[in-house]
Scaffold this motif. Structure first.
Motif: not given
Length: 236
Positions: A127-128, A133-137, A152-154, A168-170
């Motif tokens: 969850d984000a 902002a958190i994907r690069p980490f 892409g950034p997301e 993956w980012f929700q």
């Protein structure tokens, strides 16, 4: 079916892919078709792997990878160039299954000679509020990379050598402190989902939602930690 696919043009649907390989023992999961070949020894596994490589030919370099073990070979087919299953991979599945059959073996959707579980793929969902902002980490700390055609950034992140689960980012509008912010997605063949859910419930789990079934079911353990069982169905 393969002739129909070859003439259809465009991106294959999940339904088309599943129908094209299902009778061969392959299953479509998360943009990949996958099958298991039960074997009796590591030596036999190596022999079968060599036969598969030979029958795949040059097409195998851009589409095929294998997990070779003493009791099985797990075969995966996906175009590494586009991150999807194309007519090339469908044709390879047919050629490989034929070659495996000539060896007196079979391509199967089960892992292990006693059907320990079906083939599957695992994802970690995070969850984000601000995915970019958190994907690069997560990319740096895991040593992961971008999916083919998805940088892409997301976009999700994948293990470049295919050993670990995808991430993956929700997207969230606000934090949800009442639940865990990282959960597992267990992507299984469409015909495995009912069995997996039944087993999870029998093991003390609860069904939180089936509103999006058969795409996914939301389950939780006795303390509320969530996991989703997902399939390709309902996504085309």
């Amino acid at each position: 079916m393969t002739e129909k696919i070859a003439d259809s043009g465009g991106k294959l649907s999940r339904q088309e892919i599943s129908e094209a390989v299902g009778d061969l023992g392959w299953r479509y999961v998360l943009g990949i078709v996958r099958a298991s070949v039960p074997v009796a020894s590591l030596a036999q596994a190596a022999d079968v792997a060599a036969r598969v490589v030979a029958v795949a030919g040059d097409d195998g370099d851009g589409s095929l990878w294998m997990d070779v073990r003493r009791d099985r070979i797990v075969l995966s087919l996906q175009s590494l160039a586009v991150g999807w299953v194309t007519p090339i991979e469908i044709e390879l599945a047919h050629r490989i299954s034929a070659a495996v059959g000539e060896s007196g073996l079979r391509t199967d959707a089960e892992i292990g000679d006693r059907g320990a579980r079906s083939i599957q793929l695992l994802e970690i969902a995070i969850d984000a509020i601000d995915i970019a902002a958190i994907r690069p980490f997560w990319k740096a700390v895991t040593g992961y990379g971008d999916e083919a055609g998805a940088s892409g950034p997301e976009d999700p992140l994948v293990d470049p050598v295919g050993q670990g689960p995808a991430i993956w980012f929700q997207q969230m509008d606000a934090p949800r402190p009442q639940r865990n912010r990282i959960h597992l997605d267990i992507s299984v063949p469409h015909d495995e989902a009912p069995h997996r859910i039944k087993a999870a419930l029998a093991a003390g789990g609860v069904l939180l939602s089936d509103a999006e079934a058969p795409s996914f079911w939301v389950l939780a353990d006795a303390e509320g930690n969530e996991a989703c069982v997902t399939t390709w169905q309902g996504r085309d």
